[in-house]
Design a protein around this motif. Sequence first.
Motif, PDB file in Angstrom:
ATOM      1  N   GLY A  90       1.250  39.635  62.066  1.00  0.00           N
ATOM      2  CA  GLY A  90       2.551  39.898  62.672  1.00  0.00           C
ATOM      3  C   GLY A  90       2.965  41.336  62.409  1.00  0.00           C
ATOM      4  O   GLY A  90       2.352  42.035  61.596  1.00  0.00           O
ATOM      5  N   ASP A  91       4.025  41.753  63.092  1.00  0.00           N
ATOM      6  CA  ASP A  91       4.447  43.141  62.943  1.00  0.00           C
ATOM      7  C   ASP A  91       5.037  43.406  61.561  1.00  0.00           C
ATOM      8  O   ASP A  91       5.011  44.547  61.090  1.00  0.00           O
ATOM      9  CB  ASP A  91       5.452  43.518  64.044  1.00  0.00           C
ATOM     10  CG  ASP A  91       6.587  42.528  64.161  1.00  0.00           C
ATOM     11  OD1 ASP A  91       6.338  41.302  64.108  1.00  0.00           O
ATOM     12  OD2 ASP A  91       7.742  42.961  64.296  1.00  0.00           O
ATOM     13  N   GLY A  92       5.523  42.364  60.900  1.00  0.00           N
ATOM     14  CA  GLY A  92       5.957  42.550  59.519  1.00  0.00           C
ATOM     15  C   GLY A  92       4.762  42.591  58.587  1.00  0.00           C
ATOM     16  O   GLY A  92       4.575  43.526  57.798  1.00  0.00           O
ATOM     17  N   SER A  93       3.908  41.592  58.696  1.00  0.00           N
ATOM     18  CA  SER A  93       2.799  41.435  57.749  1.00  0.00           C
ATOM     19  C   SER A  93       1.806  42.591  57.795  1.00  0.00           C
ATOM     20  O   SER A  93       1.303  43.030  56.751  1.00  0.00           O
ATOM     21  CB  SER A  93       2.056  40.134  58.047  1.00  0.00           C
ATOM     22  OG  SER A  93       2.877  39.019  57.797  1.00  0.00           O
ATOM     23  N   LEU A 142      -2.355  41.330  66.901  1.00  0.00           N
ATOM     24  CA  LEU A 142      -1.050  41.588  66.289  1.00  0.00           C
ATOM     25  C   LEU A 142       0.036  41.013  67.199  1.00  0.00           C
ATOM     26  O   LEU A 142       0.291  41.536  68.296  1.00  0.00           O
ATOM     27  CB  LEU A 142      -0.871  43.096  66.099  1.00  0.00           C
ATOM     28  CG  LEU A 142       0.527  43.618  65.747  1.00  0.00           C
ATOM     29  CD1 LEU A 142       1.145  42.886  64.582  1.00  0.00           C
ATOM     30  CD2 LEU A 142       0.462  45.110  65.438  1.00  0.00           C
ATOM     31  N   LEU A 143       0.646  39.921  66.758  1.00  0.00           N
ATOM     32  CA  LEU A 143       1.720  39.294  67.536  1.00  0.00           C
ATOM     33  C   LEU A 143       3.035  39.950  67.125  1.00  0.00           C
ATOM     34  O   LEU A 143       3.556  39.695  66.033  1.00  0.00           O
ATOM     35  CB  LEU A 143       1.734  37.788  67.292  1.00  0.00           C
ATOM     36  CG  LEU A 143       0.485  37.048  67.797  1.00  0.00           C
ATOM     37  CD1 LEU A 143       0.527  35.579  67.397  1.00  0.00           C
ATOM     38  CD2 LEU A 143       0.329  37.179  69.311  1.00  0.00           C
ATOM     39  N   ASP A 144       3.523  40.791  68.004  1.00  0.00           N
ATOM     40  CA  ASP A 144       4.656  41.662  67.671  1.00  0.00           C
ATOM     41  C   ASP A 144       5.927  41.120  68.330  1.00  0.00           C
ATOM     42  O   ASP A 144       6.130  41.267  69.535  1.00  0.00           O
ATOM     43  CB  ASP A 144       4.324  43.073  68.180  1.00  0.00           C
ATOM     44  CG  ASP A 144       5.427  44.074  67.860  1.00  0.00           C
ATOM     45  OD1 ASP A 144       6.493  43.677  67.350  1.00  0.00           O
ATOM     46  OD2 ASP A 144       5.204  45.278  68.144  1.00  0.00           O
ATOM     47  N   ASN A 145       6.778  40.508  67.507  1.00  0.00           N
ATOM     48  CA  ASN A 145       8.066  40.027  68.003  1.00  0.00           C
ATOM     49  C   ASN A 145       9.206  40.911  67.502  1.00  0.00           C
ATOM     50  O   ASN A 145      10.367  40.504  67.503  1.00  0.00           O
ATOM     51  CB  ASN A 145       8.287  38.563  67.618  1.00  0.00           C
ATOM     52  CG  ASN A 145       8.089  38.345  66.119  1.00  0.00           C
ATOM     53  OD1 ASN A 145       7.940  39.308  65.363  1.00  0.00           O
ATOM     54  ND2 ASN A 145       8.081  37.100  65.691  1.00  0.00           N
ATOM     55  N   ALA A 146       8.865  42.112  67.045  1.00  0.00           N
ATOM     56  CA  ALA A 146       9.861  43.074  66.570  1.00  0.00           C
ATOM     57  C   ALA A 146      10.802  42.450  65.546  1.00  0.00           C
ATOM     58  O   ALA A 146      11.987  42.756  65.486  1.00  0.00           O
ATOM     59  CB  ALA A 146      10.655  43.643  67.755  1.00  0.00           C
ATOM     60  N   ALA A 147      10.231  41.557  64.737  1.00  0.00           N
ATOM     61  CA  ALA A 147      11.087  40.853  63.774  1.00  0.00           C
ATOM     62  C   ALA A 147      10.263  40.224  62.669  1.00  0.00           C
ATOM     63  O   ALA A 147       9.068  39.974  62.826  1.00  0.00           O
ATOM     64  CB  ALA A 147      11.864  39.742  64.478  1.00  0.00           C
ATOM     65  N   LEU A 148      10.953  39.968  61.571  1.00  0.00           N
ATOM     66  CA  LEU A 148      10.421  39.070  60.556  1.00  0.00           C
ATOM     67  C   LEU A 148      10.741  37.671  61.074  1.00  0.00           C
ATOM     68  O   LEU A 148      11.730  37.041  60.708  1.00  0.00           O
ATOM     69  CB  LEU A 148      11.075  39.343  59.205  1.00  0.00           C
ATOM     70  CG  LEU A 148      10.836  40.764  58.668  1.00  0.00           C
ATOM     71  CD1 LEU A 148      11.626  41.016  57.391  1.00  0.00           C
ATOM     72  CD2 LEU A 148       9.342  41.001  58.416  1.00  0.00           C
ATOM     73  N   GLY A 149       9.886  37.231  62.009  1.00  0.00           N
ATOM     74  CA  GLY A 149      10.228  36.112  62.868  1.00  0.00           C
ATOM     75  C   GLY A 149      10.565  34.824  62.135  1.00  0.00           C
ATOM     76  O   GLY A 149      11.535  34.139  62.484  1.00  0.00           O
ATOM     77  N   LEU A 150       9.771  34.470  61.151  1.00  0.00           N
ATOM     78  CA  LEU A 150      10.002  33.188  60.495  1.00  0.00           C
ATOM     79  C   LEU A 150      11.339  33.195  59.744  1.00  0.00           C
ATOM     80  O   LEU A 150      12.061  32.196  59.726  1.00  0.00           O
ATOM     81  CB  LEU A 150       8.851  32.866  59.537  1.00  0.00           C
ATOM     82  CG  LEU A 150       8.720  31.406  59.132  1.00  0.00           C
ATOM     83  CD1 LEU A 150       8.492  30.491  60.321  1.00  0.00           C
ATOM     84  CD2 LEU A 150       7.564  31.236  58.138  1.00  0.00           C
TER      85      LEU A 150
HETATM   86 MG   LIG Z   1       7.081  39.502  63.486  1.00  0.00          MG
END
Ligand SMILES: [Mg+2]
Lengths: 93, 560
Positions: B440-443, B465-473
């Motif tokens: 992810g974009d955070g990890s 890289l699954l980028d949701n522009a967030a710390l999604g969880l």
């Molecule tokens: Mg993310």
Amino acid sequence: MEHRLLIELKNCEGALLRALGLVERRGYRIRTCNLRADEADRSVLELTVFSERPGALLKRQLERLHDVLGVRLEESCEPWVRELNKPSIARTQ
Amino acid sequence: MSARPEAAISVRSGAQLMIDALLGQGVRHVFGYPGGAIMPLYDALVDSGLEHILCRHEQGAALAADAYGRVTRRAGVCIATSGPGATNLVTGIANAFMDSVPMVVITGQVATALQGTDAFQEVDIFGITLPVVKHSYVVREAADIPAIVAEAFQLAEQGRPGPVLIDFPKNVSTAMVPAPPAPRLTARQAPQPEAAAIAAARDMLAQARRPLLLAGGGVAIANAEEALRRFAADSRIPVVTTLKGLGVVPTDEPAFLGMLGMHGNAAANHAVQNCDLLMVVGARFDDRATGQLDHFAPTARIIHVDIDAAEISKLRQADAGVAGELAPALDGLLGATEVDARWRAQCGAWKQEFAWRYDAPGEGIFAPALLRDLSRMGGEDMVITCDVGQHQMWVAQHCAFSDPLQHLSSGGLGTMGFGLPAAIGVKVARPAARAVCVTGDGSIMMNIQELATLRRYGLDVKIVLLDNAALGLVRQWQELFFDENYSEVDLSDNPDFAAVARAFGVAARTISQRDEVDSGLEWLLGAEGPAMLHVLIDPRENVWPLVPPGKANHQMIKAS
Ligand SMILES: [Mg+2]
Ligand SMILES: Cc1ncc(C[n+]2csc(CCOP(=O)(O)OP(=O)(O)O)c2C)c(N)n1
């Protein structure tokens, strides 16, 4: 509940800290603590601990430690397990 | 000059003895990072025959060694200097401890005369790591090295595996001593399950009407998949797994209902909540798997099979506890039961009712569908290493595995930053594997420096890289359980990850539309050398279903 334990330790670096640390981290409050290091290669640690958790669980968790040679839980009248199935080293000459 | 008799005895430095001992254990690769107190070991490393992988952060080295240990089932080795080098390893050591991974960690230490004086780069790494190692040593005499190393590997790999730390003071590594004879280790017998425990478990199996098998990561660690599959086929008991148990039975096996727990499949959770016997093999009742423990499998009796006696009845009282090697225990239970057809039909109906759906509306990329496609295209050689977050749960839900070693995930510690170093460990250990890191974009930012390691060693690792522009969880939890009070989860100012990858010499592409998924995945899997597919997804997407905190597993909530 109060549990009384006799823990036989190898006299190796960190053994005491490791055992005491495990007891506290696993949720048992140490009430009394007495160490007898009268043999060259092993010591006996006598503890009374307080916890809502069962003493038998702590006994098994202590037995996993490599430098714990045996644990006796007083209430349960179990035999003193002296030789847990642990690897040990003999150096050839 | 005539040779004196002693000259025949070879004199070695402590550092040389350490290398000899590692080679003697069959070690081929070590992951590490040099520095002051460990310099003698790095000196002895040159031309030693050991291949050293220089990671760009000690955490990367430790996590790579962890994954190396997972896929080889032999201790991965990592090395760092004293002080900050050693403390940087701690997350990786804890990761290996929580997931029962064999690892040997070697840390430089200041000279023994300086220990305890707050010397430059002195930290008590032995003390710091006591809670997260299976065992640890401070080497006091160079002559002890062969014995310590032999014992360290034995402890790390046998029984329930785990990390073992060897703290190596500088004066000991430079001390010259006559090479000691090879150590003789007493063989350690694997604990065998007791006949009485097996008999009790057989009785319970014979009486059960709605039995269920819960397989955990311990099955793969014990290399007991075959025995488990044999037992499952023989008994026809429906199977659910933990996160780390995925692949223990093939995902497409009809009797497999899915992963249980917080983000598990509803079929798996309903089966657990309704079974009358839960046979737990190589799993430890983690709270992410059980939900509220008091309400977990409320109508079930429990058979718990584990190599670690201390796990049995730790959290849930077992009605039959079988401590010992898994494979003989499972074999001992063959023929004990034949499952009622109605129960199997009920489980099958749940499986159908709660099958994953991929018909999400819109033109944006639906990550679950992309991961399902990745898994189909990647084939049997693919090993997916995950980071931590929504993307990790989507991998667990939507990728298919025919072998547990195809899916490496940081289960117990949940370490963001695991994925990329883990893919490095996999690729070094198994060059023929197709190593894919789903992150992810955070990890990715936790260990992004390891892109340099990919480039340096030409490691053919593919990154999704699954980028949701967030710390999604975390964002999802804030949305659902903290009244949408979003706090520090926005990453909309992320760097251009494709440009970052290219700057490290890693090919990259960005996609954002559903119709780009096929060509994007084809490009990634066909690219030569390391490559990244940067996938922009909707930041509002959530992982469903979900067991809310403090709820029982049947109280799952779904997308509204
Ligand atoms: Mg993310
Ligand atoms: C080292 C570390 N720090 C913090 C967390 C807590 N945490 C769990 S998931 C998560 C968000 C992960 O974000 P990302 O990698 O972008 O994944 P996403 O959920 O967006 O797919 C965080 C901060 C963690 N697991 N590990």
